[in-house]
Enzyme design. Structure first.
Site, mmCIF file in Angstrom:
data_model
loop_
_atom_site.group_PDB
_atom_site.id
_atom_site.type_symbol
_atom_site.label_atom_id
_atom_site.label_comp_id
_atom_site.label_asym_id
_atom_site.label_seq_id
_atom_site.Cartn_x
_atom_site.Cartn_y
_atom_site.Cartn_z
ATOM 1 N N ASP A 135 0.781 -1.191 -0.021
ATOM 2 C CA ASP A 135 0.042 0.051 0.028
ATOM 3 C C ASP A 135 0.911 1.212 0.104
ATOM 4 O O ASP A 135 1.907 1.231 0.421
ATOM 5 C CB ASP A 135 -0.814 0.004 1.200
ATOM 6 C CG ASP A 135 -2.061 -1.157 1.132
ATOM 7 O OD1 ASP A 135 -2.124 -1.662 0.193
ATOM 8 O OD2 ASP A 135 -2.360 -1.546 2.398
ATOM 9 N N LYS A 136 0.426 2.412 -0.602
ATOM 10 C CA LYS A 136 0.933 3.783 -0.321
ATOM 11 C C LYS A 136 1.563 4.062 0.810
ATOM 12 O O LYS A 136 2.788 4.510 0.848
ATOM 13 C CB LYS A 136 -0.101 4.674 -0.950
ATOM 14 C CG LYS A 136 0.549 6.157 -0.907
ATOM 15 C CD LYS A 136 -0.491 6.986 -1.247
ATOM 16 C CE LYS A 136 0.011 8.718 -0.966
ATOM 17 N NZ LYS A 136 -1.083 9.744 -1.249
#
EC number: 5.4.99.-
Length: 316
Positions: A135-136
């Site tokens: 994830d970011k």
């Protein structure tokens, strides 16, 4: 031209050849795969077969794939923290805040843009060689294939669950013991941007063990058996131990009792999920050698650990 090989898994038994190819080589479009079948560039146990023919499972597939540009994003001069690189693979340390792949709202400034600047030939590989994502707002180790052969090998290892992935996570709550969460994950029934545990979801298995306990928080080491989107975050929330700083699954922020001012400020200002991909192990696509890398937590998580420890001392 690159020959990709794979064995038809038993769970695809009874499916048509073209359907099996779509499952086994998801980075190529169905139309492209169907064209290659018609052109005789797909062999099943060494023989040409028609796309509509059903397979029994266990057959050896040979796919003569084209090396053509499949990524059309721009190269950008974005710094990369390269942990390891050779002619086949690239291992990077992704910082929190960096999006892995371009998408709506983030067409530039992503890891893909950085990779295309570092190695322009990656534009012939699906997703510029990226075979898994984090994830970011998650930091840590991520693997990238540099050739079609390496890409096929890493995808196959992921499917066989032989890739070793461990994460460090800081969660809310005092855990008493490690364990396993074996709960299927699918789209949230109301919020389509989130995932949730649901009976009709895809299999998801997360193992965790305790690393360090504090009065109201726990540092855990997590081993993934499967790799569903947001898996660790969804599973930890499901068992009522959401990650510190998780803006999607963590619920409304509540200041825990008995926090000194420094810890209170750190918890209030920590706006990303406290999750770090700390260890990655795989079989090298060319040599077959098992290779493994491990990284310590980034500074922001280390600072939280330090403040949690100091807060414990303050209370004694």
């Amino acid at each position: 031209m690159t020959i990709l090989t794979a064995r038809v898994p038993d769970e695809l038994a009874g499916m048509r050849l073209d359907q099996c190819l779509a499952e086994m080589f998801p980075d190529y479009s169905r139309s492209k795969l169907q064209t290659w079948v018609k052109d005789g560039r797909v062999l099943v146990d060494g023989e040409q077969r028609k796309g509509r023919e059903k397979l029994d499972g266990g057959e050896e597939i040979e796919l003569d794939a084209e090396a053509e540009q499949v990524v059309e994003y721009d190269a950008e001069d974005i710094p990369l923290d390269i942990i390891y690189e050779d002619e086949s693979i690239l291992i990077v340390n992704k910082p929190a805040g960096l999006v892995v792949h371009p998408a709506v709202g983030n067409w530039t400034g992503t890891l893909v843009n950085a990779l295309l600047n570092h190695a322009p030939h990656l534009d012939i590989l699906p997703r510029a060689g990226i075979v898994h994502r984090i994830d970011k707002e998650t930091s840590g180790l991520l693997m990238v294939a540099k050739t079609l052969q390496a890409h096929n090998s890493l995808v196959e290892q992921l499917q066989e669950r032989s890739i070793h992935r461990e994460y460090l996570a800081l969660v809310k709550g005092w855990m008493t013991a490690g364990g396993t969460v074996d709960q299927p994950i699918g789209r949230h029934p109301v919020d389509r941007k989130r995932n949730a545990v649901r009976r009709d979801g895809k299999e998801a298995v997360t193992h965790y063990r305790l690393e360090q306990r504090f009065k109201r928080h726990t540092l855990i080491r997590v081993k993934l058996e499967t790799g569903r989107t947001h898996q660790i975050r969804v599973h930890m929330t499901h068992i009522n131990y959401p990650l510190i700083g998780d803006q999607v699954y963590g619920g409304r922020f509540q200041m825990p009792a008995e926090c000194n001012p420094a810890l209170a400020e750190a918890l209030r200002s920590f706006k990303r999920q406290a999750l770090h991909a700390t260890k990655l192990g795989l079989e090298h696509p060319e040599t077959g050698e098992y290779m493994e890398w491990e990284l310590p937590m980034p500074e922001d998580m280390q600072n939280l650990i330090k403040l949690l420890t100091e807060n414990e001392l303050d209370q004694t």
